[in-house]
Motif scaffolding. Structure first.
Motif, PDB file in Angstrom:
ATOM      1  N   CYS A  64      34.194  38.067  40.756  1.00 38.36           N
ATOM      2  CA  CYS A  64      34.285  39.652  40.300  1.00 38.36           C
ATOM      3  C   CYS A  64      33.582  40.493  41.281  1.00 38.36           C
ATOM      4  O   CYS A  64      34.075  41.595  41.694  1.00 38.36           O
ATOM      5  N   ALA A 106      39.600  41.268  35.776  1.00 37.76           N
ATOM      6  CA  ALA A 106      38.317  41.653  36.546  1.00 37.76           C
ATOM      7  C   ALA A 106      38.863  42.941  36.985  1.00 37.76           C
ATOM      8  O   ALA A 106      37.969  43.925  37.127  1.00 37.76           O
ATOM      9  N   TYR A 110      36.611  46.448  36.295  1.00 35.67           N
ATOM     10  CA  TYR A 110      36.451  47.251  37.582  1.00 35.67           C
ATOM     11  C   TYR A 110      36.761  48.821  37.358  1.00 35.67           C
ATOM     12  O   TYR A 110      36.214  49.835  37.542  1.00 35.67           O
TER      13      TYR A 110
END
Length: 113
Positions: A64, A106, A110
């Motif tokens: 990540c 991920a 974000y």
């Protein structure tokens, strides 16, 4: 709202705008069956990162972090995804079997930061 969904799962109206976020088209899936509105290869993890990760849950946190660094260079694509999520439901579509440790998960994290 941002959702994540496997490419092999049945598309639905609740998915809203569907974006494939993998670099490679999902095996065995016909484009007409996928109901993809946009294919954004540019936001997929780079080949080296993807190979390094190998969907190993033990590497998830570091994946990540590395992926987030890659995404910093994708300002236009990130802005596009954020706008889509503000205009309605955005579904990030991916092909991986692991639904907890995929690039789409991920990427969602974000985008929400």
């Amino acid at each position: 709202m941002i959702k994540v969904k496997r490419a092999y799962d049945e598309p639905s109206k609740q998915d809203g705008f569907r974006v494939l976020v993998d670099r490679i088209w999902p095996r065995g899936l016909k484009k007409e069956d996928a109901a993809i509105d946009r294919w954004l290869k540019a936001v997929a993890p780079g080949p080296e990162l993807r190979k390094w990760f190998g969907h190993d849950p033990n590497k998830w946190r570091e994946f990540c972090q590395r992926y987030a660094k890659e995404l910093e260079d994708k300002e236009d694509e990130i802005r596009f995804l954020q706008e889509q999520s503000q205009n309605g439901t955005l579904t990030l579509v991916f092909a991986a079997r692991d639904t907890e440790h995929s690039n789409a998960v991920a990427l969602k994290e974000y985008l929400l930061k």
